[in-house]
Design a protein around this motif. Structure first.
Motif, mmCIF file in Angstrom:
data_model
loop_
_atom_site.group_PDB
_atom_site.id
_atom_site.type_symbol
_atom_site.label_atom_id
_atom_site.label_comp_id
_atom_site.label_asym_id
_atom_site.label_seq_id
_atom_site.Cartn_x
_atom_site.Cartn_y
_atom_site.Cartn_z
ATOM 1 N N GLU A 12 15.299 -43.150 -28.839
ATOM 2 C CA GLU A 12 14.245 -44.115 -28.543
ATOM 3 C C GLU A 12 14.817 -45.430 -28.042
ATOM 4 O O GLU A 12 14.317 -46.017 -27.069
ATOM 5 N N GLN A 13 15.875 -45.903 -28.679
ATOM 6 C CA GLN A 13 16.497 -47.155 -28.255
ATOM 7 C C GLN A 13 17.092 -47.045 -26.858
ATOM 8 O O GLN A 13 17.011 -47.991 -26.060
ATOM 9 N N ASN A 14 17.675 -45.895 -26.527
ATOM 10 C CA ASN A 14 18.200 -45.685 -25.180
ATOM 11 C C ASN A 14 17.086 -45.707 -24.147
ATOM 12 O O ASN A 14 17.251 -46.290 -23.065
ATOM 13 N N ILE A 15 15.957 -45.091 -24.475
ATOM 14 C CA ILE A 15 14.838 -45.044 -23.531
ATOM 15 C C ILE A 15 14.299 -46.443 -23.246
ATOM 16 O O ILE A 15 13.998 -46.803 -22.101
ATOM 17 N N LEU A 16 14.218 -47.269 -24.304
ATOM 18 C CA LEU A 16 13.592 -48.586 -24.175
ATOM 19 C C LEU A 16 14.563 -49.681 -23.755
ATOM 20 O O LEU A 16 14.140 -50.796 -23.436
ATOM 21 N N VAL A 55 17.320 -56.434 -9.413
ATOM 22 C CA VAL A 55 16.579 -55.377 -8.715
ATOM 23 C C VAL A 55 16.826 -54.028 -9.372
ATOM 24 O O VAL A 55 15.887 -53.263 -9.628
ATOM 25 N N ARG A 56 18.084 -53.721 -9.645
ATOM 26 C CA ARG A 56 18.403 -52.436 -10.279
ATOM 27 C C ARG A 56 17.757 -52.326 -11.655
ATOM 28 O O ARG A 56 17.303 -51.246 -12.050
ATOM 29 N N ARG A 57 17.705 -53.426 -12.379
ATOM 30 C CA ARG A 57 17.160 -53.403 -13.735
ATOM 31 C C ARG A 57 15.642 -53.300 -13.736
ATOM 32 O O ARG A 57 15.065 -52.611 -14.591
ATOM 33 N N GLU A 58 14.975 -53.952 -12.775
ATOM 34 C CA GLU A 58 13.529 -54.074 -12.835
ATOM 35 C C GLU A 58 12.769 -53.154 -11.883
ATOM 36 O O GLU A 58 11.589 -52.884 -12.108
ATOM 37 N N ARG A 59 13.447 -52.660 -10.825
ATOM 38 C CA ARG A 59 12.692 -51.923 -9.800
ATOM 39 C C ARG A 59 13.207 -50.515 -9.543
ATOM 40 O O ARG A 59 12.566 -49.771 -8.790
ATOM 41 N N SER A 69 9.990 -47.630 -17.275
ATOM 42 C CA SER A 69 9.695 -48.944 -16.695
ATOM 43 C C SER A 69 8.832 -48.857 -15.441
ATOM 44 O O SER A 69 8.610 -49.873 -14.779
ATOM 45 N N ARG A 70 8.349 -47.665 -15.127
ATOM 46 C CA ARG A 70 7.561 -47.453 -13.903
ATOM 47 C C ARG A 70 8.266 -48.034 -12.671
ATOM 48 O O ARG A 70 7.730 -48.893 -11.954
ATOM 49 N N GLU A 78 13.958 -53.719 -22.563
ATOM 50 C CA GLU A 78 14.384 -54.839 -23.403
ATOM 51 C C GLU A 78 15.278 -55.792 -22.617
ATOM 52 O O GLU A 78 15.154 -57.024 -22.722
ATOM 53 N N LEU A 79 16.180 -55.234 -21.814
ATOM 54 C CA LEU A 79 17.072 -56.076 -21.011
ATOM 55 C C LEU A 79 16.291 -56.903 -19.991
ATOM 56 O O LEU A 79 16.698 -58.010 -19.636
ATOM 57 N N ALA A 80 15.189 -56.339 -19.519
ATOM 58 C CA ALA A 80 14.360 -57.041 -18.538
ATOM 59 C C ALA A 80 13.338 -57.963 -19.198
ATOM 60 O O ALA A 80 12.588 -58.665 -18.504
ATOM 61 N N GLY A 81 13.286 -57.971 -20.541
ATOM 62 C CA GLY A 81 12.335 -58.820 -21.246
ATOM 63 C C GLY A 81 10.904 -58.365 -21.092
ATOM 64 O O GLY A 81 9.968 -59.179 -21.133
#
Length: 254
Positions: free
Chosen positions: A115-119, A94-98, A170-171, A123-126
């Motif tokens: 850029e890598q920090n932002i994305l 939930v914390r990662r995706e929402r 990630s909106r 990436e962790l959420a696939g």
């Protein structure tokens, strides 16, 4: 005359809410009741600040609502999900995706570029990045020429803008900001607050911010006041003067 059609239930539901939320640290004579039956909702597409004296429970409330801490009783609701009933594995997802997070200490990985920090959360959420949104965020935050820089090569204000972009990329359903201007000078802090406010106006983002600064709270659409672990006030369309006056009243009545 046009007939107004009621919004469906999911549209009326608060983005995040506490229902009779209680958090107790310790036990027996040393127990501390950080939250004492808090019930409050935070609307979608609104910028809300949580304020109160030191020890009022504002950070504890945010941590429980974000699934970073476990409530003793009551409910912490993210949309229709009761976080108090979820396993650690589900809470991590939930914390990662929402949920998006902006912390006072930035929490960027030093070995990664901006850029890598932002994305990274995507990436962790696939998930694939929305490149249009990514471009909008980095341009609006003045990061276009800094994307290849590592955190040590950025100013504090730039690091926090990277953290804001990471939280929004990630909106998420809600962004929690914990004292996001605490380590910034007044100019950099104002830039971050203005962007958070604009993310609500332009992107429909929901932002819940904990702050001790009346000036920061004045950027919000609403201020929820806590005292002694309870809701002690609620200000719509706050100004610096109205927030300062409300905090002074809390101090006098303690």
């Amino acid at each position: 005359m046009q007939t107004q059609i009621p919004a469906p239930p999911q549209e009326r539901m608060a983005a995040v809410a506490a229902v009779d939320l209680v958090k107790v640290y310790g036990s027996g004579d040393t127990a501390v009741r950080a939250l004492d039956g808090v019930t409050v909702g935070f609307d979608r597409a609104q910028f809300t600040a949580i304020m109160g004296p030191s020890g009022s429970g504002k950070s504890t409330l945010m941590h429980c609502l974000a699934g970073l801490d476990t409530a003793t009783s009551g409910q912490a609701l993210l949309g229709g999900t009761d976080l108090t009933r979820q396993s650690d594995r589900v809470l991590t997802k939930v914390r990662r995706e929402r949920i998006g997070f902006v912390f006072q200490s930035f929490n960027l990985l030093p070995q990664l570029t901006a850029e890598q920090n932002i994305l990274l959360p995507l990436e962790l959420a696939g998930r694939k990045a929305d490149r249009h949104l990514f471009g909008h965020l980095v341009e609006s935050l003045g990061l276009t020429s800094r994307l290849s820089h590592r955190p040590s090569e950025l100013s504090g204000g730039q690091q926090q803008r990277v953290a804001v972009a990471r939280a929004l990329a990630s909106r998420p359903e809600v962004v929690f900001a914990d004292e996001p201007t605490g380590n910034l000078d007044s100019r950099s802090g104002a830039e971050v607050l203005l962007f958070l406010r604009n993310s609500v106006r332009e992107l429909g983002q929901t932002v819940v911010m904990v702050t001790h600064d009346p000036g920061a709270a004045a950027y919000a659409d609403r201020v929820v006041l806590l005292a002694d672990g309870r809701v002690a006030g609620d200000l719509d369309q706050p100004s610096l003067a109205s927030v300062a006056e409300a905090l002074q009243a809390l101090a006098v009545n303690r």
